[in-house]
Design a protein around this motif. Structure first.
Motif, short mmCIF file in Angstrom:
data_model
loop_
_atom_site.label_atom_id
_atom_site.label_comp_id
_atom_site.label_asym_id
_atom_site.label_seq_id
_atom_site.Cartn_x
_atom_site.Cartn_y
_atom_site.Cartn_z
N ALA A 583 0.83 -1.31 0.05
CA ALA A 583 -0.28 0.31 0.37
C ALA A 583 1.06 1.19 -0.11
CB ALA A 583 -0.53 -0.24 1.05
N ALA A 584 2.02 1.20 0.95
CA ALA A 584 2.53 2.56 1.11
C ALA A 584 3.55 2.40 -0.71
CB ALA A 584 3.55 2.27 1.65
N GLY A 585 3.56 1.81 -1.31
CA GLY A 585 4.41 1.37 -2.03
C GLY A 585 3.69 2.97 -2.77
N LEU A 587 0.95 4.37 -3.18
CA LEU A 587 0.29 6.00 -2.42
C LEU A 587 1.70 6.44 -3.08
CD1 LEU A 587 -1.77 5.64 0.93
CD2 LEU A 587 -2.16 5.84 -1.90
N ASN A 588 3.36 6.35 -2.66
CA ASN A 588 3.88 6.41 -2.55
C ASN A 588 4.53 6.84 -3.95
OD1 ASN A 588 6.23 8.65 -2.13
ND2 ASN A 588 7.49 7.22 -1.20
N SER A 589 3.89 7.90 -5.38
CA SER A 589 3.89 7.52 -6.81
C SER A 589 3.82 8.27 -7.13
CB SER A 589 3.04 5.98 -6.95
OG SER A 589 2.05 6.30 -6.95
N ARG A 590 4.21 8.87 -8.41
CA ARG A 590 3.67 9.95 -9.15
C ARG A 590 2.67 10.28 -9.35
NH1 ARG A 590 5.67 11.18 -14.89
NH2 ARG A 590 5.40 8.87 -14.96
N ARG A 591 1.67 8.93 -9.54
CA ARG A 591 0.40 9.03 -10.42
C ARG A 591 -0.26 9.44 -9.33
NH1 ARG A 591 -2.54 7.78 -14.56
NH2 ARG A 591 -5.13 7.12 -14.27
N MET A 592 -0.35 9.28 -8.10
CA MET A 592 -0.77 9.65 -6.63
C MET A 592 -0.94 10.47 -6.71
SD MET A 592 -2.89 9.02 -4.30
CE MET A 592 -3.72 9.50 -2.79
N SER A 593 0.86 11.82 -7.02
CA SER A 593 0.37 13.42 -6.79
C SER A 593 -0.14 13.60 -7.27
CB SER A 593 2.53 13.41 -7.24
OG SER A 593 2.61 13.07 -6.17
N GLU A 594 0.29 13.30 -8.39
CA GLU A 594 -0.58 13.81 -10.26
C GLU A 594 -2.43 14.10 -10.12
OE1 GLU A 594 0.09 11.54 -13.08
OE2 GLU A 594 2.57 12.76 -14.10
N LEU A 595 -2.59 12.41 -8.90
CA LEU A 595 -4.38 12.23 -8.44
C LEU A 595 -4.73 14.18 -7.54
CD1 LEU A 595 -6.49 10.94 -8.08
CD2 LEU A 595 -5.88 8.95 -6.85
N ILE A 596 -3.53 13.93 -6.16
CA ILE A 596 -4.19 15.37 -5.76
C ILE A 596 -4.38 16.50 -6.63
CG2 ILE A 596 -3.50 16.58 -3.61
CD1 ILE A 596 -4.38 13.66 -3.27
N LYS A 597 -3.84 16.62 -7.24
CA LYS A 597 -2.54 17.90 -8.20
C LYS A 597 -4.11 18.45 -9.05
CE LYS A 597 1.29 18.75 -8.09
NZ LYS A 597 3.06 18.89 -8.81
N ASP A 609 -8.80 9.93 3.34
CA ASP A 609 -8.67 9.02 4.65
C ASP A 609 -7.60 7.99 4.94
OD1 ASP A 609 -9.64 7.75 7.27
OD2 ASP A 609 -10.67 6.35 5.72
N SER A 610 -7.03 7.95 5.88
CA SER A 610 -5.70 7.14 5.64
C SER A 610 -5.91 6.36 6.69
CB SER A 610 -4.53 8.40 5.83
OG SER A 610 -4.72 8.84 7.21
N PRO A 611 -4.94 5.56 6.88
CA PRO A 611 -4.55 4.45 8.21
C PRO A 611 -4.50 5.53 9.51
CG PRO A 611 -3.10 4.38 6.52
CD PRO A 611 -4.04 4.62 6.32
N PRO A 612 -4.38 4.57 10.53
CA PRO A 612 -3.58 5.09 11.68
C PRO A 612 -2.01 5.23 11.51
CG PRO A 612 -4.76 3.17 12.63
CD PRO A 612 -4.44 2.57 10.93
N ILE A 613 -2.14 6.60 12.17
CA ILE A 613 -0.22 6.90 11.26
C ILE A 613 0.65 6.32 11.77
CG2 ILE A 613 -0.19 8.94 13.29
CD1 ILE A 613 1.42 10.39 10.76
N LEU A 614 0.63 5.53 12.63
CA LEU A 614 1.79 4.86 14.25
C LEU A 614 1.75 3.80 14.02
CD1 LEU A 614 1.63 6.63 17.50
CD2 LEU A 614 2.21 7.37 15.43
N GLY A 615 0.78 3.49 13.17
CA GLY A 615 1.23 2.05 12.54
C GLY A 615 1.66 0.88 11.63
N VAL A 616 1.16 1.85 10.88
CA VAL A 616 1.83 1.77 9.33
C VAL A 616 2.07 3.09 8.79
CG1 VAL A 616 0.08 0.07 8.97
CG2 VAL A 616 -0.59 2.67 8.56
N SER A 617 2.96 3.12 7.16
CA SER A 617 3.78 4.43 6.84
C SER A 617 3.33 5.09 6.38
CB SER A 617 5.35 3.94 6.23
OG SER A 617 4.74 3.18 5.73
N ASP A 618 1.23 4.13 5.20
CA ASP A 618 0.98 4.85 4.77
C ASP A 618 0.28 6.32 4.62
OD1 ASP A 618 1.11 2.69 4.07
OD2 ASP A 618 -0.71 1.70 3.14
#
Length: 716
Positions: A583-585, A587-597, A609-618
């Motif tokens: 999941a982290a890989g 989300l940490n992609s260029r297409r994800m950045s383009e999606l947000i823009k 919405d995101s998972p708990p920040i202390l549990g995973v890196s997403d």
């Protein structure tokens, strides 16, 4: 401006918030109270019942006699000090006393134990104390059997009384023995001085004879013939008088002899005789009062009178013998005086030195004799008095059997259990409050994170778009929407990710309700379910989750293919799609950045919405992609240090925390939040509504699907 010390602020908060702590921890207090109270009740129930029997005694001090006989007759008493009473307490429970008590009632046979065990048991059941404000001693015994309590109490005080009498008798015997020894020494000294006096008189040729008032001397001095003749005349008169008294005494009976001898000027005889008469008078009075012949006091009085009578008779005979001796002396004196008168004219006088030596010896002898006679009288008096039995312990209350058990004290034990339980409960509550480092107030959030609290969400708030009519819960999210608007430094920062430190803090519900309120306010709002671990948003709208964000990021699908219109106007939703392995890989992609823009340009507000920040890196990845990050914190759940790590995790990836939402606050118990939720009163149903309108609203609410609350979101 320097920031206040967090520890000092926390201390001030605890100092003014005690009542709040009690309200928040009332369950712990109640549970502790019940446990301690029930424990006290059980212990009281299983404790064996004990009955008490008590003896109340008055202890008189032992009389000490002065062996030198210099103090007043009767001796002195030991003062009743605290040490004296404590000493009596120790004597009562001493092994010698307890052994006497054991022998009196045969406790070894009665209890079937050896003597050492019985003594140990007695020490544990006997209690001694001084009644306040008095010199009375309470001897109480507690035992499981009523009869044994009474028997032991009576045996103990009787054994104590017997030991006291033994101790006093020993002291008296020692004192009288010491007095007798002193008296014997004085008698020996008198005999020695008398012999020395007589030797000097014989050596000096001085005629000396003893009288009742002392002694007389007659020396041979020149020029004293006339005086010697006068003394010779007086000696003859004394001889005749003494001869008359002696003849009279020889013809008297015993009682007459004592009575006549009392009138003679014998040293101390009259006083002793008066004491004899007084003793007989007291005996007659006691007999007149009804005392029997065998009564201890009557027997004691008769014994004393017999001793006094024997002593008086002995002294009367001594007086008679003394008169005989004096008569002999006077006869010799008359003869000697006659010789002296005749010889004095021829031989002269004795020397002045011999007379002076004689006078000194006579004075020493007379002084010693007076002391000895006084000691003899005092010794007889004290012996008679100390031989009389004295009651040094007076019993004011004999042991009785009490019908009611004194132990255990049920009301007292239960009251103590209740008080101790309450104290322990309050103590545990404050200890837990002190050890609890979770977020308790808005000040905690702002003090530790240095970010504002955007909104306070009450406990048990449901999903707003599934509720009928106007809900007071919506106002909390309107406040959140307004605070987001005013805390955005750049109006173009319209993409916000909602994170939490751990699962179950209400992050997804908070985001759905915020999106609904924003859509109602005219904002075109997009919700993106980027929780690729456990997606949840699609369940709020009953939407299929098979196609969504992951499909868009891994294929060539268009946004129109993955963004869905919800039943709410201006509210759109992008599901999570099929859950990927990394999941982290994704989300940490260029297409994800383009999606947000892209979505930022198409929508007024984008909520991710995101998972708990202390549990995973997403969540950290999403925080770096969007403009702002909003942290949802459940009230009294996440520790402060974890909350600080949440903010640090966001800032470490370049994210910006816009603020915190304090969620799931119990406004009924936490009074400090009630003014944040005063809109509940404002939105309460008005009295102007008709019963029909209220009925229609209730029917519409019942027809809706089951309300999903934050507690249903605990899996996150």
């Amino acid at each position: 401006m320097q920031n206040p010390d967090p520890n000092q602020s926390e201390a001030n908060l605890h100092a003014i918030d005690y009542w709040q702590v009690l309200k928040n921890r009332y369950g712990v207090i109640l549970l502790t109270f019940l446990l301690v109270f029930l424990t006290a009740a059980v212990i009281t129930y299983v404790m064996p019942k004990k009955y008490e029997s008590m003896a109340l005694v008055e202890v008189k001090p032992i009389v000490e006699v002065d062996p030198t006989m210099t103090r007043a007759a009767g001796g002195t008493a030991v003062p009743m000090t605290r040490q004296f009473m404590n000493t009596q307490f120790e004597i009562i429970v001493a092994e010698e006393t307890l052994e006497l008590a054991i022998d009196k009632v045969q406790l070894e046979t009665r209890w079937g134990e050896n003597r050492k065990t019985v003594i140990a048991l007695l020490k544990g059941m006997i209690k001694t104390s001084q009644r306040r404000g008095t010199d009375l001693i309470e001897i109480s015994v507690r035992h499981r059997k009523k009869d044994d309590a009474k028997i032991v109490a009576q045996a103990v005080y009787e054994a104590y009384e017997e030991r006291r009498r033994m101790i006093e008798r020993g002291i008296r015997d020692d004192q009288l023995k010491a007095i007798k020894g002193q008296l014997q020494n004085k008698s020996d000294r008198v005999a020695e001085l008398r012999k020395r006096l007589m030797d000097i008189a014989e050596k000096s040729g001085i005629i000396y004879w003893e009288t009742e008032k002392g002694g007389n001397t007659q020396g041979i001095s020149s020029g004293l013939v006339e005086i010697a003749e006068k003394e010779l005349y007086q000696a003859k008169r004394d001889k005749e008088q003494l001869s008359f008294q002696l003849n009279k005494l020889l013809t008297l009976s015993r009682e007459e002899l004592i009575a006549v001898a009392a009138e003679l000027p014998e040293v101390g005889f009259q006083e002793y005789y008066n004491k004899y008469i007084e003793a007989k008078r007291e005996l007659q009075q006691m007999l007149a009062q009804g005392f029997g012949e065998n009564h201890p006091d009557i027997v004691m009085r008769k014994t004393g009178i017999t001793e006094l009578e024997a002593s008086l008779e002995r002294r009367a005979h001594n007086v008679r013998d003394s008169l005989k001796h004096k008569l002999d002396l006077l006869e010799g004196r008359v003869e000697k005086m006659q010789e002296v008168v005749n010889a004095q004219k021829e031989e002269g006088t004795v020397t002045a030195r011999d007379i002076q030596e004689f006078n000194i010896a006579r004075k020493e002898y007379q002084t010693a004799l007076a002391i000895k006679d006084n000691m003899d009288i005092q010794y007889d008096r004290e012996k008679t008095k100390l031989e009389m039995p004295m009651t040094n312990i007076v019993v004011h209350q004999y042991p009785q059997i009490q019908d009611n058990a004194v132990s255990p004290n049920v009301p007292l034990n239960l009251a103590l259990g209740a008080v101790v339980g309450l104290i322990f409960g309050v103590g545990i509550a404050f200890a837990l409050e002190y050890l609890d480092t979770s977020v308790k107030s808005l000040e905690d959030v702002e003090r530790f994170l240095k970010v504002p609290v955007l909104a306070v969400i009450p406990k048990d708030v449901g999903v707003l778009h599934k509720q009928a009519g106007s809900s007071p819960d919506a106002e909390a999210y309107r406040i959140l929407r307004t605070n987001i608007e005013f805390n955005r430094k750049n109006p173009e920062d319209n993409s916000i990710t909602v994170v939490s430190g751990g699962a179950g803090e209400g992050k997804s519900t908070t985001m759905v309700n915020l999106a609904y309120i924003c859509a109602q306010g005219g904002y075109t709002t997009l919700m993106i379910d980027a929780d690729l671990r456990r997606p949840r948003l699609h369940t709020f709208f009953d939407i299929n989750n098979s196609v969504g964000l992951t499909n868009y990021l891994t294929t060539d699908l268009l946004l129109e293919d993955v963004i869905l219109q919800t039943p709410v106007d201006n509210l759109y939703f992008m599901p999570s799609g099929i859950l990927p392995a990394d999941a982290a890989g994704i989300l940490n992609s260029r297409r994800m950045s383009e999606l947000i823009k892209d979505v930022k340009q198409r929508f007024d507000l984008v909520l991710v919405d995101s998972p708990p920040i202390l549990g995973v890196s997403d969540a950290s990845v999403l925080s770096s992609e969007v403009d702002l990050t909003m942290i949802v914190v459940q009230h009294r759940k996440l520790p402060r240090n974890m909350l600080m790590r949440v903010k640090q995790a966001v800032e470490n990836v370049g994210g910006h925390v816009i603020g915190v939402v304090l969620n799931n606050v119990d406004v009924r118990s936490d009074n400090q939040y009630q003014y944040y939720t005063s809109y509940y009163t404002y939105y309460a149903p008005s009295g102007d509504e008709s019963p029909t309108e209220q009925s229609q609203k209730q029917t519409a609410a019942a027809a809706e699907p089951k309300k999903v609350t934050e507690q249903d979101d605990d899996l996150y």
